[in-house]
Every structure is written in structure tokens, then in C-alpha cells.
Design a protein around this motif. Structure first.
Motif: not given
Length: 141
Positions: A106-119
Motif C-alpha cells: 500500500f502507499v501511504p498518502v499525506v497532506d502538504d504538512m506530512g500528516r497521514f490522511i489514508g492509504i
């Protein structure tokens, strides 16, 4: 194609924190039948991905101190991660996503501040790519 279309949001993702015990981590992985899960920092930032192998190698290298009975006394933050699973930003393109999915479940997805938002799961990417593959008819008789 926007990768947000494939996103499994964080509230639906099985994840752990650095302060999770080894036992908690093992139990979550066992219950959900996952071999790897994301680690989220207390500030919501994606820290990395822990695998079954990371936990097993840590237990093996402890010279018997860490086992299933004592796993609740050890924290995940002490476990070295063998593989650096990369994340992508939510505005990444499909090429970035596909190149990571070749080597990650899976690929983790982050926002522009590096906060985890999902995969994004590799299986979803394969299903997407499958739509573009045409199978040539066989010439066998």
C-alpha cells in the motif's frame, strides 16, 4: 487521474502509533490479517510502516528478552524498521503512485504538512491499470 479517488481514508485504515506495544501491534496485524501497517506519530504525521518481519527480527535479536509473553512491555518506537516505505502527497500523480505500488503493498498518502490522511492499496491500482490493458486474441486454432 486524481489519487484521492483511490484513497482509503485514515479512519478506515488499521494503523498504530509509536507508543503502541509490540503485543498491540501483533494483535492488530493478526486480527486484520495484515503483514504491514502504517505507523502514525502523535502529531498525525506518517512515520513509517511496520512489518511482521520487523517485529520478528526485533524479537530474534533480543536474545530471548522479547517474546510473545513479554511483548506488552516493549514499545514499537524501539523497533528498527527494515524497509523505508515511502508516502505520496495527495496531489501526487499516478506515475508516482504506480512506481511505489510496485514495491509496497500500500502507499501511504499525506497532506502538504506530512500528516497521514489514508492509504491507496496496490490492488486498487492494479484494478485501475487493468482497464487499460487489452488482451490480443490468440492465434491458436
Amino acid at each position: 487521474m486524481n489519487i484521492a479517488f483511490f484513497l482509503l481514508p485514515k479512519h478506515d485504515v488499521v494503523a498504530v502509533t509509536l507508543d503502541s506495544t509490540l503485543r498491540q501491534t501483533l494483535e492488530r496485524m493478526e486480527f486484520h490479517r495484515y503483514t504491514a501497517i502504517p505507523i502514525i506519530g502523535e502529531d498525525g504525521v506518517y512515520v513509517g510502516t511496520v512489518t511482521e518481519g520487523d517485529l520478528l527480527w526485533y524479537m530474534k535479536s533480543s536474545e530471548g528478552k522479547v517474546n510473545f509473553d513479554t511483548a506488552s512491555k516493549y514499545l514499537l518506537k524501539d523497533v528498527p524498521l527494515k524497509v523505508d516505505n515511502k508516502s505520496v502527497r495527495i496531489d501526487a500523480d499516478m506515475e508516482d503512485l504506480i512506481s511505489l505500488a510496485k514495491v509496497q503493498n500500500f502507499v501511504p498518502v499525506v497532506d502538504d504538512m506530512g500528516r497521514f490522511i489514508g492509504i491507496v492499496r496496490r490492488s486498487q491500482i492494479i484494478e485501475y491499470c487493468e482497464k487499460f490493458v487489452t488482451v490480443a486474441p490468440s492465434n491458436k486454432k
